[in-house]
Motif scaffolding. Structure first.
Motif, PDB file in Angstrom:
ATOM      1  N   MET A   1       0.823  -1.191   0.000  1.00  0.00           N
ATOM      2  CA  MET A   1       0.000   0.000   0.000  1.00  0.00           C
ATOM      3  C   MET A   1       0.871   1.259   0.000  1.00  0.00           C
ATOM      4  O   MET A   1       0.520   2.245  -0.645  1.00  0.00           O
ATOM      5  CB  MET A   1      -0.945  -0.003   1.199  1.00  0.00           C
ATOM      6  N   LEU A   2       2.008   1.228   0.705  1.00  0.00           N
ATOM      7  CA  LEU A   2       2.910   2.378   0.751  1.00  0.00           C
ATOM      8  C   LEU A   2       3.486   2.663  -0.634  1.00  0.00           C
ATOM      9  O   LEU A   2       3.602   3.820  -1.045  1.00  0.00           O
ATOM     10  CB  LEU A   2       4.024   2.140   1.769  1.00  0.00           C
ATOM     11  N   LYS A   3       3.805   1.594  -1.359  1.00  0.00           N
ATOM     12  CA  LYS A   3       4.329   1.749  -2.711  1.00  0.00           C
ATOM     13  C   LYS A   3       3.276   2.391  -3.623  1.00  0.00           C
ATOM     14  O   LYS A   3       3.594   3.268  -4.437  1.00  0.00           O
ATOM     15  CB  LYS A   3       4.755   0.386  -3.266  1.00  0.00           C
ATOM     16  N   ALA A   4       2.029   1.986  -3.462  1.00  0.00           N
ATOM     17  CA  ALA A   4       0.942   2.558  -4.250  1.00  0.00           C
ATOM     18  C   ALA A   4       0.741   4.040  -3.910  1.00  0.00           C
ATOM     19  O   ALA A   4       0.506   4.860  -4.800  1.00  0.00           O
ATOM     20  CB  ALA A   4      -0.348   1.776  -4.019  1.00  0.00           C
ATOM     21  N   LEU A   5       0.847   4.374  -2.634  1.00  0.00           N
ATOM     22  CA  LEU A   5       0.709   5.769  -2.225  1.00  0.00           C
ATOM     23  C   LEU A   5       1.831   6.607  -2.826  1.00  0.00           C
ATOM     24  O   LEU A   5       1.592   7.694  -3.357  1.00  0.00           O
ATOM     25  CB  LEU A   5       0.708   5.895  -0.700  1.00  0.00           C
ATOM     26  N   LEU A   6       3.039   6.102  -2.748  1.00  0.00           N
ATOM     27  CA  LEU A   6       4.176   6.840  -3.305  1.00  0.00           C
ATOM     28  C   LEU A   6       4.008   7.043  -4.804  1.00  0.00           C
ATOM     29  O   LEU A   6       4.285   8.126  -5.335  1.00  0.00           O
ATOM     30  CB  LEU A   6       5.489   6.115  -2.995  1.00  0.00           C
ATOM     31  N   LYS A   7       3.538   6.027  -5.502  1.00  0.00           N
ATOM     32  CA  LYS A   7       3.308   6.155  -6.942  1.00  0.00           C
ATOM     33  C   LYS A   7       2.254   7.218  -7.223  1.00  0.00           C
ATOM     34  O   LYS A   7       2.379   7.999  -8.174  1.00  0.00           O
ATOM     35  CB  LYS A   7       2.891   4.810  -7.531  1.00  0.00           C
ATOM     36  N   THR A   8       1.214   7.272  -6.400  1.00  0.00           N
ATOM     37  CA  THR A   8       0.150   8.262  -6.568  1.00  0.00           C
ATOM     38  C   THR A   8       0.668   9.678  -6.318  1.00  0.00           C
ATOM     39  O   THR A   8       0.185  10.634  -6.925  1.00  0.00           O
ATOM     40  CB  THR A   8      -1.019   7.948  -5.621  1.00  0.00           C
ATOM     41  N   ARG A  74      -3.692   3.238 -12.560  1.00  0.00           N
ATOM     42  CA  ARG A  74      -3.207   4.060 -11.447  1.00  0.00           C
ATOM     43  C   ARG A  74      -3.666   3.431 -10.132  1.00  0.00           C
ATOM     44  O   ARG A  74      -4.704   2.772 -10.088  1.00  0.00           O
ATOM     45  CB  ARG A  74      -3.741   5.487 -11.560  1.00  0.00           C
ATOM     46  N   PRO A  75      -2.912   3.624  -9.071  1.00  0.00           N
ATOM     47  CA  PRO A  75      -3.216   2.931  -7.805  1.00  0.00           C
ATOM     48  C   PRO A  75      -4.631   3.136  -7.267  1.00  0.00           C
ATOM     49  O   PRO A  75      -5.252   2.177  -6.795  1.00  0.00           O
ATOM     50  CB  PRO A  75      -2.173   3.494  -6.845  1.00  0.00           C
ATOM     51  N   ALA A  86      -6.155   7.226   0.575  1.00  0.00           N
ATOM     52  CA  ALA A  86      -5.782   8.337  -0.299  1.00  0.00           C
ATOM     53  C   ALA A  86      -6.311   9.663   0.240  1.00  0.00           C
ATOM     54  O   ALA A  86      -5.594  10.667   0.234  1.00  0.00           O
ATOM     55  CB  ALA A  86      -6.304   8.079  -1.705  1.00  0.00           C
ATOM     56  N   ILE A  87      -7.545   9.662   0.710  1.00  0.00           N
ATOM     57  CA  ILE A  87      -8.127  10.890   1.275  1.00  0.00           C
ATOM     58  C   ILE A  87      -7.330  11.339   2.498  1.00  0.00           C
ATOM     59  O   ILE A  87      -6.980  12.519   2.630  1.00  0.00           O
ATOM     60  CB  ILE A  87      -9.612  10.678   1.634  1.00  0.00           C
TER      61      ILE A  87
END
Length: 103
Positions: A1-8, A74-75, A86-87
């Motif tokens: 999940m952290l990787k997805a957040l960073l990508k976003t 996209r994530p 995300a919010i």
């Protein structure tokens, strides 16, 4: 999940924020530690606020991105990054940037 957040957060786009260092270069203060650290902090705050904008934009365009052949990966659109996370990240990054700017 952290990787997805960073990508976003789109760290590849952060290089645009390096323009803030131009003032140090043109004022011949690039190697003054105090000024450099303040500018570095400003760079970090720019990165935080721009990342929050990318997150909120992805949230607002969620349904359209899910229909798009490329953006659906996209994530947030793909579900790799849950919407509540995300919010929360967007709000937190905005708060950090604004509080840091006031400080």
């Amino acid at each position: 999940m952290l990787k997805a957040l960073l990508k976003t957060m789109r760290p590849r786009q952060w290089t645009k924020n390096a323009f803030i260092f131009a003032a140090l270069v043109f004022d011949n203060k690039l190697f003054h530690l105090h000024d450099f650290l303040h500018t570095l902090a400003g760079f970090g705050l720019f990165c935080a606020i721009s990342s929050s904008v990318y997150i909120f934009n992805d949230l607002l365009d969620l349904e359209a991105d899910r229909q798009h052949p490329v953006k659906r990966n996209r994530p947030i659109a793909s579900g790799k990054l849950p919407t509540p996370v995300a919010i929360t990240a967007g709000i937190l990054l905005t708060f950090i940037a604004l509080a840091g700017g006031i400080y």
